[in-house]
Design an enzyme around this catalytic site. Sequence first.
Site, PDB file in Angstrom:
ATOM      1  N   SER A  31      63.464  21.841  27.217  1.00 31.60           N
ATOM      2  CA  SER A  31      63.972  22.800  26.022  1.00 31.60           C
ATOM      3  C   SER A  31      62.956  23.631  25.588  1.00 31.60           C
ATOM      4  O   SER A  31      63.189  24.459  24.852  1.00 31.60           O
ATOM      5  CB  SER A  31      64.142  21.623  25.081  1.00 31.60           C
ATOM      6  OG  SER A  31      62.939  21.005  24.825  1.00 31.60           O
ATOM      7  N   ASN A 118      60.646  12.175  18.184  1.00 31.90           N
ATOM      8  CA  ASN A 118      61.831  11.955  17.474  1.00 31.90           C
ATOM      9  C   ASN A 118      61.720  12.463  15.999  1.00 31.90           C
ATOM     10  O   ASN A 118      62.603  13.386  15.229  1.00 31.90           O
ATOM     11  CB  ASN A 118      62.361  10.374  17.684  1.00 31.90           C
ATOM     12  CG  ASN A 118      62.665  10.206  19.025  1.00 31.90           C
ATOM     13  OD1 ASN A 118      62.673  11.149  20.104  1.00 31.90           O
ATOM     14  ND2 ASN A 118      63.062   9.003  19.048  1.00 31.90           N
ATOM     15  N   THR A 163      98.059  42.728  -3.076  1.00 31.76           N
ATOM     16  CA  THR A 163      98.374  41.281  -2.764  1.00 31.76           C
ATOM     17  C   THR A 163      99.050  41.415  -1.532  1.00 31.76           C
ATOM     18  O   THR A 163     100.109  42.410  -1.441  1.00 31.76           O
ATOM     19  CB  THR A 163      99.082  40.531  -3.932  1.00 31.76           C
ATOM     20  OG1 THR A 163     100.137  40.814  -4.125  1.00 31.76           O
ATOM     21  CG2 THR A 163      98.198  40.314  -5.148  1.00 31.76           C
ATOM     22  N   HIS A 164      98.988  40.407  -0.491  1.00 34.78           N
ATOM     23  CA  HIS A 164      99.905  40.612   0.707  1.00 34.78           C
ATOM     24  C   HIS A 164      99.870  41.963   1.361  1.00 34.78           C
ATOM     25  O   HIS A 164     100.389  42.455   2.175  1.00 34.78           O
ATOM     26  CB  HIS A 164     101.510  40.368   0.309  1.00 34.78           C
ATOM     27  CG  HIS A 164     101.787  39.179  -0.447  1.00 34.78           C
ATOM     28  ND1 HIS A 164     102.054  37.876   0.016  1.00 34.78           N
ATOM     29  CD2 HIS A 164     101.940  39.147  -1.880  1.00 34.78           C
ATOM     30  CE1 HIS A 164     102.369  37.195  -0.993  1.00 34.78           C
ATOM     31  NE2 HIS A 164     102.007  37.745  -2.117  1.00 34.78           N
ATOM     32  N   SER A 285      83.070  57.280  21.254  1.00 26.71           N
ATOM     33  CA  SER A 285      83.867  56.723  22.400  1.00 26.71           C
ATOM     34  C   SER A 285      83.165  57.560  23.431  1.00 26.71           C
ATOM     35  O   SER A 285      82.966  58.855  23.567  1.00 26.71           O
ATOM     36  CB  SER A 285      85.248  57.036  22.124  1.00 26.71           C
ATOM     37  OG  SER A 285      85.997  57.099  23.452  1.00 26.71           O
ATOM     38  N   ASN A 293      84.029  55.180  15.456  1.00 28.65           N
ATOM     39  CA  ASN A 293      84.744  53.858  15.438  1.00 28.65           C
ATOM     40  C   ASN A 293      83.665  53.008  14.305  1.00 28.65           C
ATOM     41  O   ASN A 293      82.611  53.212  14.621  1.00 28.65           O
ATOM     42  CB  ASN A 293      84.764  53.382  16.791  1.00 28.65           C
ATOM     43  CG  ASN A 293      85.652  54.028  17.483  1.00 28.65           C
ATOM     44  OD1 ASN A 293      86.683  54.338  17.222  1.00 28.65           O
ATOM     45  ND2 ASN A 293      85.190  54.293  18.876  1.00 28.65           N
ATOM     46  N   TYR A 325      67.716   7.927  17.273  1.00 26.14           N
ATOM     47  CA  TYR A 325      67.879   9.359  18.131  1.00 26.14           C
ATOM     48  C   TYR A 325      68.530   9.250  19.541  1.00 26.14           C
ATOM     49  O   TYR A 325      68.509   7.971  20.200  1.00 26.14           O
ATOM     50  CB  TYR A 325      66.334   9.537  18.362  1.00 26.14           C
ATOM     51  CG  TYR A 325      66.172  10.761  19.409  1.00 26.14           C
ATOM     52  CD1 TYR A 325      66.218  12.007  18.697  1.00 26.14           C
ATOM     53  CD2 TYR A 325      66.055  10.827  20.594  1.00 26.14           C
ATOM     54  CE1 TYR A 325      66.055  13.314  19.404  1.00 26.14           C
ATOM     55  CE2 TYR A 325      66.140  11.854  21.283  1.00 26.14           C
ATOM     56  CZ  TYR A 325      66.053  13.264  21.031  1.00 26.14           C
ATOM     57  OH  TYR A 325      66.001  14.486  21.444  1.00 26.14           O
ATOM     58  N   GLN A 330      69.148  17.108  21.101  1.00 23.29           N
ATOM     59  CA  GLN A 330      68.516  18.420  21.594  1.00 23.29           C
ATOM     60  C   GLN A 330      69.221  19.727  21.589  1.00 23.29           C
ATOM     61  O   GLN A 330      68.971  20.725  21.485  1.00 23.29           O
ATOM     62  CB  GLN A 330      67.886  18.071  22.954  1.00 23.29           C
ATOM     63  CG  GLN A 330      67.010  19.199  23.489  1.00 23.29           C
ATOM     64  CD  GLN A 330      66.405  18.889  24.919  1.00 23.29           C
ATOM     65  OE1 GLN A 330      65.485  17.945  24.751  1.00 23.29           O
ATOM     66  NE2 GLN A 330      66.669  19.605  25.967  1.00 23.29           N
ATOM     67  N   LYS A 333      69.677  22.744  18.627  1.00 20.19           N
ATOM     68  CA  LYS A 333      68.760  23.821  18.424  1.00 20.19           C
ATOM     69  C   LYS A 333      69.328  25.184  18.791  1.00 20.19           C
ATOM     70  O   LYS A 333      69.333  26.105  18.045  1.00 20.19           O
ATOM     71  CB  LYS A 333      67.394  23.597  19.019  1.00 20.19           C
ATOM     72  CG  LYS A 333      66.324  22.707  17.966  1.00 20.19           C
ATOM     73  CD  LYS A 333      65.242  22.389  18.578  1.00 20.19           C
ATOM     74  CE  LYS A 333      65.535  21.071  19.392  1.00 20.19           C
ATOM     75  NZ  LYS A 333      66.232  20.147  18.740  1.00 20.19           N
TER      76      LYS A 333
HETATM   77  N1  ARG Z   1      63.797  18.167  22.955  1.00 22.15           N
HETATM   78  C1  ARG Z   1      63.829  16.962  21.960  1.00 22.15           C
HETATM   79  C2  ARG Z   1      65.087  17.370  20.956  1.00 22.15           C
HETATM   80  O1  ARG Z   1      65.086  18.347  20.774  1.00 22.15           O
HETATM   81  C3  ARG Z   1      62.758  16.488  21.370  1.00 22.15           C
HETATM   82  C4  ARG Z   1      62.668  15.064  21.228  1.00 22.15           C
HETATM   83  C5  ARG Z   1      62.526  14.259  22.377  1.00 22.15           C
HETATM   84  N2  ARG Z   1      62.648  12.878  22.366  1.00 22.15           N
HETATM   85  C6  ARG Z   1      62.633  12.006  23.187  1.00 22.15           C
HETATM   86  N3  ARG Z   1      62.574  10.831  23.103  1.00 22.15           N
HETATM   87  N4  ARG Z   1      62.890  12.404  24.506  1.00 22.15           N
HETATM   88  O2  ARG Z   1      65.523  16.515  20.417  1.00 22.15           O
END
Ligand code: ARG
Length: 465
Positions: A31, A118, A163-164, A285, A293, A325, A330, A333
Amino acid sequence: MAKRKPQAAQRMWGGRFSRPPAQAAEEFSRSLHFDSRLAPFDIAGSLGHARALRRAGVLSAGELAALEVGLAKLARLVVSGKADFATGEEDVHSWVENRLRELVGEPADKLHTGRSRNDQVALDARLWLRAEIEATLGRIRALNGALLDLAGRHATQLFPGHTHFQPAQPVLLAHHLLAYVEMLLRDAGRFRGALARTAVLTTGSGALAGTSIPLDRRAMARELELPAVSANSLDAVSDRDFVAEFVFCAALTMTHLSRFAEELIIWSHPALGWAEIGDEYCTGSSLMPQKKNPDMAELVRGKTGRVTGHLVGLLTLLKGLPLAYNRDLQEDKEALFDAADTLRGSLEVMTGVVGSLSFRPERLEAAAAAGFSAATDLAEYLALAGVPFRQAHHVVGRIVRHCIEGGKDLPDLTLEELRGFSPKFGPDALRILTAKASVSRKRGPGSTAPAEVRKALREARARNR
Ligand code: ARG
């Protein structure tokens, strides 16, 4: 910093494994390429955690001092934009810990005491989002400021109320613009509510059950200026309500922007020619040389679907998760970041678009008067003279038909013609047949009466502070 391939030693785990993860598994679960945005907040949270560990007796004064110096250096590196995130770690938490170890050595190995990724990622996301909501509130205020300036510049301009999407009754242009100000003021209120539920300390929850390390959670919260401490460790590590709520607020705000964008697109059509967006917020254009536009408005309208999609994605993500958790979380995000980025861009560009808008008063005036738009006022005139409204409605309907058949408009009518439909019409009825009269006959707060609109404008300015 040299590019490194991820090594077991760099991972936060691995002791119980005899083989390293497959490359596909490692790439699939990484991530860092998106959660590196959390780095400044991971560092701030880590600083708070280090101080709590000192108070708990886990760190010596010297170890804390080393961590403080290292974290401050790391924070400067991240803020400068020079941090290298192509270092192969799994996530931002591992990245911060590894960089810290390079800077201060062994004390970095004590930092994760009593903490899990977590509760850590939940805190990071909450700190990131707190800053984002505060910035969002400023951006909404700026857009509302632009709308209020525009409304103030056109305080007496008539506008065709619909309206409408059919001509209905005349309103003031300022009244129409103030409708969007109201939507955005409510949006701001929702973001403030979301902020209160976001600014909560989650660390101290451990992986799910809390920790045997005596961390002073109240002190940690004070240090991070968080007004609340989570009340349940299972909830703290698995709750993403705050993400879904923010994205809902974003989707609703986008929906309001999209409605306005749609109106701007309609108003810009040359057949109406009611308003023109400034050149700096339009595009041409590649083929048709004459085109101008309203792409910014179209993009805001289009991006609304994207944010709504993130909301649906998040709710779907959460609906089947057992406590506590799960790694599914993940996936929150990228949706959160993209919703926030899309909202930021849309608010900023709409603020510019509003500032660049110009109107064509003569077109608005004509459109406001067209379509027998004072007919309702004529019916209400009769109602005030004692005619039951249902009958008054019918009488005025016949007057409108008379006008259509005779090719006239309401202001062309004589008193004799009016009295032919109802003896209740007096000479003053002739004064209420125009769009301007229609607007000024409105009564009561919230209406388009000029005095009410002036007051609403003043009050909205105060509420937008
Ligand atoms: N990248 C994880 C998330 O966004 C972070 C927490 C990871 N925790 C784990 N036990 N693998 O949730």
